[in-house]
Scaffold this motif. Structure first.
Motif, PDB file in Angstrom:
ATOM      1  N   THR A   1       8.034  51.186   4.557  1.00 19.70           N
ATOM      2  CA  THR A   1       9.442  51.431   4.875  1.00 19.70           C
ATOM      3  C   THR A   1       9.555  52.303   6.130  1.00 19.70           C
ATOM      4  O   THR A   1       8.593  52.964   6.537  1.00 19.70           O
ATOM      5  CB  THR A   1      10.153  52.169   3.718  1.00 19.70           C
ATOM      6  N   ALA A   2      10.749  52.314   6.704  1.00 21.40           N
ATOM      7  CA  ALA A   2      10.993  53.141   7.892  1.00 21.40           C
ATOM      8  C   ALA A   2      10.717  54.613   7.579  1.00 21.40           C
ATOM      9  O   ALA A   2      10.147  55.340   8.403  1.00 21.40           O
ATOM     10  CB  ALA A   2      12.442  52.964   8.352  1.00 21.40           C
ATOM     11  N   GLU A   3      11.117  55.057   6.371  1.00 22.68           N
ATOM     12  CA  GLU A   3      10.904  56.449   5.980  1.00 22.68           C
ATOM     13  C   GLU A   3       9.403  56.769   5.900  1.00 22.68           C
ATOM     14  O   GLU A   3       8.965  57.825   6.369  1.00 22.68           O
ATOM     15  CB  GLU A   3      11.565  56.743   4.618  1.00 22.68           C
ATOM     16  N   ALA A   4       8.634  55.886   5.306  1.00 25.26           N
ATOM     17  CA  ALA A   4       7.192  56.118   5.168  1.00 25.26           C
ATOM     18  C   ALA A   4       6.514  56.137   6.536  1.00 25.26           C
ATOM     19  O   ALA A   4       5.628  56.959   6.794  1.00 25.26           O
ATOM     20  CB  ALA A   4       6.570  55.040   4.280  1.00 25.26           C
ATOM     21  N   ARG A   5       6.935  55.242   7.417  1.00 28.36           N
ATOM     22  CA  ARG A   5       6.320  55.193   8.752  1.00 28.36           C
ATOM     23  C   ARG A   5       6.654  56.442   9.562  1.00 28.36           C
ATOM     24  O   ARG A   5       5.817  56.976  10.283  1.00 28.36           O
ATOM     25  CB  ARG A   5       6.738  53.922   9.496  1.00 28.36           C
ATOM     26  N   PHE A   6       7.877  56.934   9.408  1.00 21.69           N
ATOM     27  CA  PHE A   6       8.250  58.142  10.155  1.00 21.69           C
ATOM     28  C   PHE A   6       7.550  59.373   9.574  1.00 21.69           C
ATOM     29  O   PHE A   6       7.055  60.235  10.316  1.00 21.69           O
ATOM     30  CB  PHE A   6       9.775  58.323  10.166  1.00 21.69           C
ATOM     31  N   ALA A   7       7.481  59.455   8.247  1.00 23.35           N
ATOM     32  CA  ALA A   7       6.776  60.572   7.598  1.00 23.35           C
ATOM     33  C   ALA A   7       5.316  60.616   8.059  1.00 23.35           C
ATOM     34  O   ALA A   7       4.781  61.675   8.395  1.00 23.35           O
ATOM     35  CB  ALA A   7       6.847  60.428   6.069  1.00 23.35           C
ATOM     36  N   SER A   8       4.684  59.455   8.111  1.00 15.89           N
ATOM     37  CA  SER A   8       3.292  59.381   8.536  1.00 15.89           C
ATOM     38  C   SER A   8       3.156  59.746  10.022  1.00 15.89           C
ATOM     39  O   SER A   8       2.182  60.404  10.426  1.00 15.89           O
ATOM     40  CB  SER A   8       2.766  57.977   8.265  1.00 15.89           C
ATOM     41  N   ALA A   9       4.129  59.343  10.825  1.00 16.28           N
ATOM     42  CA  ALA A   9       4.108  59.687  12.256  1.00 16.28           C
ATOM     43  C   ALA A   9       4.151  61.214  12.426  1.00 16.28           C
ATOM     44  O   ALA A   9       3.409  61.781  13.231  1.00 16.28           O
ATOM     45  CB  ALA A   9       5.280  59.031  12.981  1.00 16.28           C
ATOM     46  N   LEU A  10       5.001  61.885  11.662  1.00 22.96           N
ATOM     47  CA  LEU A  10       5.096  63.352  11.745  1.00 22.96           C
ATOM     48  C   LEU A  10       3.769  64.000  11.336  1.00 22.96           C
ATOM     49  O   LEU A  10       3.298  64.945  11.971  1.00 22.96           O
ATOM     50  CB  LEU A  10       6.212  63.872  10.832  1.00 22.96           C
ATOM     51  N   ASP A  11       3.173  63.465  10.275  1.00 18.73           N
ATOM     52  CA  ASP A  11       1.914  63.982   9.743  1.00 18.73           C
ATOM     53  C   ASP A  11       0.777  63.856  10.767  1.00 18.73           C
ATOM     54  O   ASP A  11      -0.133  64.688  10.805  1.00 18.73           O
ATOM     55  CB  ASP A  11       1.583  63.190   8.465  1.00 18.73           C
ATOM     56  N   ARG A  12       0.836  62.822  11.592  1.00 17.45           N
ATOM     57  CA  ARG A  12      -0.190  62.620  12.617  1.00 17.45           C
ATOM     58  C   ARG A  12       0.158  63.318  13.935  1.00 17.45           C
ATOM     59  O   ARG A  12      -0.731  63.612  14.750  1.00 17.45           O
ATOM     60  CB  ARG A  12      -0.376  61.120  12.884  1.00 17.45           C
ATOM     61  N   PHE A  13       1.426  63.572  14.139  1.00 23.16           N
ATOM     62  CA  PHE A  13       1.868  64.201  15.389  1.00 23.16           C
ATOM     63  C   PHE A  13       1.596  65.709  15.414  1.00 23.16           C
ATOM     64  O   PHE A  13       1.083  66.251  16.406  1.00 23.16           O
ATOM     65  CB  PHE A  13       3.373  63.933  15.578  1.00 23.16           C
ATOM     66  N   ILE A  14       1.926  66.395  14.319  1.00 23.24           N
ATOM     67  CA  ILE A  14       1.891  67.862  14.347  1.00 23.24           C
ATOM     68  C   ILE A  14       0.494  68.447  14.631  1.00 23.24           C
ATOM     69  O   ILE A  14       0.391  69.457  15.364  1.00 23.24           O
ATOM     70  CB  ILE A  14       2.554  68.466  13.065  1.00 23.24           C
TER      71      ILE A  14
END
Lengths: 195, 195
Positions: free
Chosen positions: A125-138
């Motif tokens: 889902t869009a939410e899961a993809r964004f959550a994962s993006a944040l987890d990899r970005f920080i």
């Protein structure tokens, strides 16, 4: 409502306190110590609240917040698996951990938490993809602001950072663009070990 | 959207990393060290997700979650003020901290965060009262499960615990009932220093 339900909830709440003692490879921005997975989850929830406008798709922000708050709870049993290490056995370890830990909750809440965690893991889902993006970005921000400390300690090259974290683009093209800028600056400033 | 907006957001995100180095008087449930305000905020957000059914009034749970995630950010500048210490100057210190810290964000988000923090502080809504109840409830659990360590270190009596935390009842009669049970058990088990 029985005290038994509240007691189950409190048992879970006490058990997940252990996440404050699971340490990641990433250092705090001031470099004083490694970061633990509980405070990392707090930080991610703030990122979700602040950066959701940069997601590729419209989002249920409250759902992203909840998702990042629970995404690492499995590490209480399974430990933190470094993104650049062998991921063998991680999925199975974490699945068993999810069974046990979420299973401490009353059945309706156990299901709700498990569904949310499964969604995060599946990335569908869009939410899961964004959550994962944040987890990899920080971690890229933390590494950049600690002179590449964790990258250097583990001999990580800029090429590996980019190839291992390209999924950021699936959640946010903007944050992926910014990740590439950070890595370019880090290379220019000599923050990676010469290979 | 300009990079400037994202840069402001990231400046705030980097600044609040310091909350991971603000230590409270409360110990982790396993007693190994004191808890910091970032991981405490994460824990509270989970409490909000799990315990909202015990609130006195129907709630916007997502709002409570956001409120507890940001409620301690002012401590980056103002430090943690122990609930049993003199609270003199706390309100002013924290107001100045809120001005500076939330002021790092783009103006629309600065306003949104400040409004949420002001609401928490004022205790005028069901969400604020429940958030505050959780914030006062969780240290009792930590204290009970660490043999009253923080109570003993600071010579806190059961009477002071009850009088200083009676506002829990304004957010949740159920959690107040449970708090009284915990304190009774703690007294029976000798977890308070004899005065």
């Amino acid at each position: 409502m029985s005290m038994d339900r509240l007691e189950r909830q409190l048992r879970f709440i006490l058990e997940i306190d252990k996440l404050k003692s699971v340490y990641r490879r990433t250092y705090l921005v001031d470099g004083t110590r490694r970061e633990n997975s509980a405070e990392h989850s707090w930080h991610l929830a703030l990122l979700a609240m602040i950066l959701s406008e940069h997601a590729n798709q419209p989002l249920d922000v409250a759902k992203v917040v909840k998702m990042v708050l629970i995404h690492d709870i499995v590490e209480v049993d399974a430990g933190d698996t470094y993104i650049y290490d062998d991921q063998g056995g991680k999925a199975e370890r974490e699945r068993l951990a999810a069974d046990r830990l979420f299973g401490l909750l009353p059945i309706d809440q156990a299901r709700e938490f498990r569904t949310l965690w499964d969604e995060f893991e599946s990335g569908t889902t869009a939410e899961a993809r964004f959550a994962s993006a944040l987890d990899r970005f920080i971690p890229q921000l933390h590494n950049y602001h600690t002179q590449g400390r964790s990258w250097k300690e583990h001999g990580i090259t800029p090429e590996r950072v980019l190839s291992r974290n390209v999924e950021i683009a699936d959640g946010s093209a903007k944050l992926w663009e910014w990740t590439q800028i950070i890595i370019e600056r880090a290379v220019a400033e000599g923050l990676f070990t010469k290979s």
